[in-house]
Design a protein around this motif. Sequence first.
Motif, mmCIF file in Angstrom:
data_model
loop_
_atom_site.group_PDB
_atom_site.id
_atom_site.type_symbol
_atom_site.label_atom_id
_atom_site.label_comp_id
_atom_site.label_asym_id
_atom_site.label_seq_id
_atom_site.Cartn_x
_atom_site.Cartn_y
_atom_site.Cartn_z
ATOM 1 N N CYS A 241 6.210 -27.489 26.043
ATOM 2 C CA CYS A 241 6.836 -28.484 26.918
ATOM 3 C C CYS A 241 7.065 -27.924 28.308
ATOM 4 N N GLY A 242 7.113 -28.840 29.258
ATOM 5 C CA GLY A 242 7.503 -28.526 30.625
ATOM 6 C C GLY A 242 8.712 -29.383 30.956
ATOM 7 N N VAL A 243 9.736 -28.778 31.572
ATOM 8 C CA VAL A 243 10.986 -29.477 31.873
ATOM 9 C C VAL A 243 11.235 -29.430 33.369
ATOM 10 N N ARG A 254 17.936 -21.537 38.020
ATOM 11 C CA ARG A 254 17.465 -21.280 36.658
ATOM 12 C C ARG A 254 17.548 -22.552 35.822
ATOM 13 N N LEU A 255 16.645 -22.645 34.858
ATOM 14 C CA LEU A 255 16.710 -23.677 33.821
ATOM 15 C C LEU A 255 16.512 -22.966 32.491
ATOM 16 N N GLU A 256 17.467 -23.159 31.582
ATOM 17 C CA GLU A 256 17.424 -22.503 30.272
ATOM 18 C C GLU A 256 17.490 -23.551 29.165
ATOM 19 N N LEU A 266 13.473 -20.277 31.139
ATOM 20 C CA LEU A 266 12.064 -20.662 31.233
ATOM 21 C C LEU A 266 11.497 -20.271 32.594
ATOM 22 N N ALA A 267 10.211 -19.919 32.579
ATOM 23 C CA ALA A 267 9.527 -19.551 33.817
ATOM 24 C C ALA A 267 9.227 -20.794 34.640
ATOM 25 N N LEU A 275 8.429 -24.015 32.042
ATOM 26 C CA LEU A 275 7.593 -24.117 30.848
ATOM 27 C C LEU A 275 8.118 -23.310 29.660
ATOM 28 N N SER A 276 7.985 -23.943 28.467
ATOM 29 C CA SER A 276 8.210 -23.263 27.191
ATOM 30 C C SER A 276 6.868 -23.268 26.467
#
Length: 318
Positions: A241-243, A254-256, A266-267, A275-276
Amino acid sequence: MQETRQAARQRRRRRRLMVGTTTGLVVTGLLVCLAITMQPDRKEDVGRAAATAVADSQETQSPSPSGKKSPTPSPSAVSASPSAKAKKPKTSPSPSATPSSASPRKAPATSSSLAGRIRGKVTYPGVATVYKAGVGDGACSYGPSSDMMIAAMNTTDYETSKACGAYVFVRAANGASVTVRITNECPLPCAPGQLDLSEQAFAKLAPVSTGRLAVTWSLVSPSSVGTISIRYKVGSSPYWCGVQAIGHRNPLARLEVRTGGGWRQLARTDYNYFLSPDGSGCGKAIRLTDIYGEQLTVDDIALRPDVVQSTGVQFARH
């Protein structure tokens, strides 16, 4: 009679000889004693003279080229181990330390370490140019914009989409100003500090025909911003998934996502999705952190690709 006188004269000579010899021995003995007595003093004087000579030679040592006396190496310096003499390894400067034609002022010490090149409470010098923004979509992948007060950030300050969603206050030398949201990237030859404004935004500063003008700009936290929304990228599933976060008041650091082992960061991609690649955390709780360190945790966001879902939360103003 004559023999008697000669014998007397001989006795007198012997006495004089004995007295002279005795006197000579006494004098010699005295001289020897005197020499022995004076010997330590001479050695002491010689020692003092040698020490004085050394001290004088140190005081009159030739100065070094810098005008200072050359220091005498300490014992520790002479016996230093090879490791102490080894050269320090060279270090490469970080991107933010690389000089540029429009380098920003040094950020204050209170700035968060989460920020990239663009930091709060710093005014940056730069140049404003103009481009046809169309419907307002751009490299940040937000889609069409309902408000055309938007801009593209130069690649250096765009910093792999860290600038996406930032609100920037732009002021021209003539006093005119405008607040824009970063939705796009301005590739080279856009220089560090340069903003490429939509025609609608540029017109707030000067006629569009001007094409280019010197400006200063800084981050702002508008009060009129609504709440943050979350969108999963097309093709997202429990296995990949992409968030994306949309509408955040302050730049996102950051997004975790929450996984069985805790929070996983996530990078971030240059098209502004996190992305995960193995699907861990997809469809679960999300934690957002802005460049000032504030964290917002969002639950109940379904894994629905390409659907904008409101969170009802927003970062504080700065």
